[in-house]
Design a protein around this motif. Structure first.
Motif, PDB file in Angstrom:
ATOM      1  N   ALA A 211     -47.418  70.443 -13.804  1.00 21.43           N
ATOM      2  CA  ALA A 211     -47.014  71.828 -13.966  1.00 21.43           C
ATOM      3  C   ALA A 211     -47.113  72.485 -15.385  1.00 21.43           C
ATOM      4  N   GLY A 212     -47.845  71.891 -16.239  1.00 15.21           N
ATOM      5  CA  GLY A 212     -47.733  72.157 -17.834  1.00 15.21           C
ATOM      6  C   GLY A 212     -46.623  72.014 -18.486  1.00 15.21           C
ATOM      7  N   ARG A 213     -45.622  71.322 -18.025  1.00 16.12           N
ATOM      8  CA  ARG A 213     -44.261  71.291 -18.509  1.00 16.12           C
ATOM      9  C   ARG A 213     -44.083  69.791 -19.156  1.00 16.12           C
ATOM     10  N   THR A 214     -42.978  69.345 -19.416  1.00 13.52           N
ATOM     11  CA  THR A 214     -42.821  67.917 -20.133  1.00 13.52           C
ATOM     12  C   THR A 214     -41.481  67.039 -19.276  1.00 13.52           C
ATOM     13  N   GLY A 215     -40.631  67.890 -19.002  1.00 16.95           N
ATOM     14  CA  GLY A 215     -39.569  67.212 -18.286  1.00 16.95           C
ATOM     15  C   GLY A 215     -38.289  67.083 -19.378  1.00 16.95           C
ATOM     16  N   VAL A 216     -38.730  67.405 -20.578  1.00 17.35           N
ATOM     17  CA  VAL A 216     -37.670  67.119 -21.762  1.00 17.35           C
ATOM     18  C   VAL A 216     -37.551  68.728 -22.265  1.00 17.35           C
ATOM     19  N   GLU A 217     -37.889  69.817 -21.563  1.00 20.23           N
ATOM     20  CA  GLU A 217     -37.583  71.050 -22.009  1.00 20.23           C
ATOM     21  C   GLU A 217     -35.973  71.257 -22.697  1.00 20.23           C
ATOM     22  N   PRO A 218     -35.825  71.906 -23.666  1.00 20.88           N
ATOM     23  CA  PRO A 218     -34.430  72.329 -23.965  1.00 20.88           C
ATOM     24  C   PRO A 218     -33.929  73.299 -23.207  1.00 20.88           C
ATOM     25  N   LEU A 219     -32.381  73.186 -23.110  1.00 21.15           N
ATOM     26  CA  LEU A 219     -31.999  74.337 -22.296  1.00 21.15           C
ATOM     27  C   LEU A 219     -32.441  75.763 -22.184  1.00 21.15           C
ATOM     28  N   ALA A 220     -32.711  76.251 -23.541  1.00 19.92           N
ATOM     29  CA  ALA A 220     -33.017  77.441 -23.422  1.00 19.92           C
ATOM     30  C   ALA A 220     -34.564  77.774 -22.778  1.00 19.92           C
ATOM     31  N   GLN A 247     -33.926  83.681   8.001  1.00 21.22           N
ATOM     32  CA  GLN A 247     -32.808  83.557   7.142  1.00 21.22           C
ATOM     33  C   GLN A 247     -33.464  83.713   5.372  1.00 21.22           C
ATOM     34  N   ALA A 248     -32.468  84.145   4.545  1.00 18.92           N
ATOM     35  CA  ALA A 248     -32.983  84.478   3.133  1.00 18.92           C
ATOM     36  C   ALA A 248     -32.483  83.053   2.403  1.00 18.92           C
ATOM     37  N   PRO A 249     -33.151  82.648   1.757  1.00 22.67           N
ATOM     38  CA  PRO A 249     -33.094  81.207   0.823  1.00 22.67           C
ATOM     39  C   PRO A 249     -31.754  81.550   0.008  1.00 22.67           C
ATOM     40  N   ASP A 250     -30.999  80.460  -0.116  1.00 20.23           N
ATOM     41  CA  ASP A 250     -29.726  80.792  -1.101  1.00 20.23           C
ATOM     42  C   ASP A 250     -30.232  79.804  -2.480  1.00 20.23           C
ATOM     43  N   ASP A 251     -29.301  79.673  -3.309  1.00 20.85           N
ATOM     44  CA  ASP A 251     -29.489  78.884  -4.641  1.00 20.85           C
ATOM     45  C   ASP A 251     -28.774  77.831  -4.537  1.00 20.85           C
ATOM     46  N   ALA A 252     -28.269  77.112  -3.548  1.00 20.09           N
ATOM     47  CA  ALA A 252     -27.376  75.849  -3.673  1.00 20.09           C
ATOM     48  C   ALA A 252     -28.310  74.688  -3.137  1.00 20.09           C
ATOM     49  N   VAL A 253     -29.245  74.689  -2.033  1.00 18.15           N
ATOM     50  CA  VAL A 253     -30.125  73.578  -1.873  1.00 18.15           C
ATOM     51  C   VAL A 253     -31.652  74.259  -1.487  1.00 18.15           C
ATOM     52  N   PRO A 254     -32.701  73.752  -1.672  1.00 20.24           N
ATOM     53  CA  PRO A 254     -32.565  72.218  -2.382  1.00 20.24           C
ATOM     54  C   PRO A 254     -32.218  72.459  -4.000  1.00 20.24           C
ATOM     55  N   LYS A 255     -31.944  71.291  -4.429  1.00 20.36           N
ATOM     56  CA  LYS A 255     -31.573  71.316  -5.634  1.00 20.36           C
ATOM     57  C   LYS A 255     -33.278  71.365  -6.351  1.00 20.36           C
ATOM     58  N   ALA A 256     -33.434  71.648  -7.474  1.00 23.44           N
ATOM     59  CA  ALA A 256     -34.826  71.878  -8.161  1.00 23.44           C
ATOM     60  C   ALA A 256     -34.911  71.445  -9.544  1.00 23.44           C
ATOM     61  N   GLY A 257     -35.917  70.782  -9.841  1.00 24.32           N
ATOM     62  CA  GLY A 257     -35.830  70.163 -11.292  1.00 24.32           C
ATOM     63  C   GLY A 257     -37.385  69.486 -11.601  1.00 24.32           C
ATOM     64  N   LEU A 258     -37.444  69.389 -12.913  1.00 21.81           N
ATOM     65  CA  LEU A 258     -38.504  68.862 -13.526  1.00 21.81           C
ATOM     66  C   LEU A 258     -38.594  67.363 -13.786  1.00 21.81           C
ATOM     67  N   VAL A 259     -39.335  66.470 -13.354  1.00 22.34           N
ATOM     68  CA  VAL A 259     -39.544  65.186 -13.899  1.00 22.34           C
ATOM     69  C   VAL A 259     -40.634  64.656 -14.624  1.00 22.34           C
ATOM     70  N   GLY A 260     -40.577  63.945 -15.754  1.00 20.06           N
ATOM     71  CA  GLY A 260     -41.648  63.643 -16.711  1.00 20.06           C
ATOM     72  C   GLY A 260     -41.471  62.189 -17.197  1.00 20.06           C
TER      73      GLY A 260
END
Length: 380
Positions: A211-220, A247-260
């Motif tokens: 996805a063009g990311r690293t998985g160690v992105e700073p929080l900003a 049904q409209a999606p919420d922001d609780a699940v699924p958890k989303a994140g980057l892995v690298g």
């Protein structure tokens, strides 16, 4: 109304805990109570007890459980920040850590020597967890020296184990039937390489490099990417069976994140982390903000994904993924706050039956919370 509550730090979260006898009997009534008590409609929670961040705006209602083998059960709520609602769709391992210490302190579970075992059930998801609380000397401790990445402050040691975590929310470890998917996101034709699984919590884990990311992105940087990560989450939710039609999606699940892949980085507490110090880089979104460390339910899912051939975690992880089934599988996760170690045991073809993370908890205060009368339902 004066509502008794206890503020407890569990791991890297703070959670207000309420005895079930002190809150309304209905979910709607509890939600109205929490929205007013936390000042949820205010984005800074100024006129309430909320912490105005996803990791400090949590709540749980706890009750003893009469069912054999379960000591306490709890309803977990992620209280809104700037919105007058509570998300009920997930569990929180850090809050479970807090609840385990609270239950022993309250005498809901008798002390059994130097370690006291507490079995908990999360009523949101059905997750069953086993906590081993440090009661050295046969007493409850108010302070401790156990630390976790994300804070240098010590707490009472609690080892938290998720029991049979696979498929608790969706009924399947792999809700789509695949270990890896190319997920369409938005309307621009973008696809994202992901693994979608349900273990500890439903998660969508994104191949950072693809996805063009690293998985160690700073929080900003992760905060700037929050809108895109939410789009991935919302695209994954129906694929995982987490949304009913319309049904409209919420922001609780699924958890989303980057892995690298592991690379050197500096943690938010200033520690220099070498690539050899950990096995997989992870950056997760907590609701709509970057998680400052990692949610335990997400850590369980990532450790489970490391056991799955072809998953986006297994592909880049440096951990030994195929230990003998009689041996534990350990994964060191590089988070913004530092390295979190997760241990999987009792592994078979269905996945790990026990996943353990070592945490710490401390009771911060006992309070009487003043809540406006309209927060509570009108008696019939």
């Amino acid at each position: 109304m004066r509502i008794p509550g206890t503020l407890v730090r569990g791991g890297t979260s703070k959670c207000w805990l309420f005895g079930h006898e002190h809150v309304p009997p209905t979910l709607d009534g509890i939600e109205r109570l929490l929205v007013d008590a936390y000042g949820a409609t205010d984005p800074v929670h100024l006129d309430g007890i909320g912490g105005a961040t996803p990791t400090t705006s949590k709540a749980a209602v706890v009750r003893p459980c009469a069912e054999a083998g379960i000591d306490v059960e709890y309803l977990f709520g992620q209280v809104g920040i700037g919105v007058g609602r509570v998300e009920w769709g997930s569990n929180c391992g850090n809050c479970a850590t807090a609840i385990a210490l609270w239950a022993v302190t309250r005498g809901l579970v008798p002390i059994t020597g130097d370690l006291t075992r507490v079995v908990l059930r999360n009523t949101n998801t059905g997750d069953v967890l086993e906590a081993a609380v440090d009661t050295t000397g046969g007493v409850v401790h108010e302070f401790g020296t156990q630390t976790v990445p994300g804070t240098r402050s010590g707490g009472v040691a609690v080892a938290l184990t998720f029991l049979d975590p696979a498929g608790r929310s969706t009924g399947s470890l792999l809700p789509t039937g695949s270990t890896v998917d190319d997920l369409p996101v938005g309307v621009g034709g973008e696809t994202v390489r992901v693994s979608m699984l349900d273990a500890g919590a439903p998660v969508v884990l994104i191949d950072a490099a693809a996805a063009g990311r690293t998985g160690v992105e700073p929080l900003a940087a992760l905060r700037a990417d929050a809108g895109w990560l939410r789009a991935v989450r919302h695209a994954a939710a129906p694929r995982m069976g987490l949304l009913r039609p319309g049904q409209a999606p919420d922001d609780a699940v699924p958890k989303a994140g980057l892995v690298g892949a592991p690379v050197p980085y500096v943690s938010t507490t200033g520690d220099h982390i070498a690539a050899t110090d950990y096995d997989i880089s992870v950056r997760m979104l907590s609701m709509n903000d970057p998680h400052p460390a990692i949610g335990l339910t997400s850590a369980v899912a990532i450790a489970t994904a490391n056991l799955l051939e072809g998953s986006v975690v297994r592909t880049v992880s440096t951990a030994t993924a195929d230990p003998p089934l009689s041996q534990p599988s350990q994964l060191r996760i590089g988070t913004p706050a530092g390295v979190v170690q997760v241990t999987c045991t009792d592994i078979d073809a269905s996945g790990p039956h026990r996943v353990t993370v070592r945490r710490a908890a401390r009771i911060l205060c006992e309070a009487e919370i003043l809540v406006p009368e309209p927060a509570l339902p009108t008696p019939a």
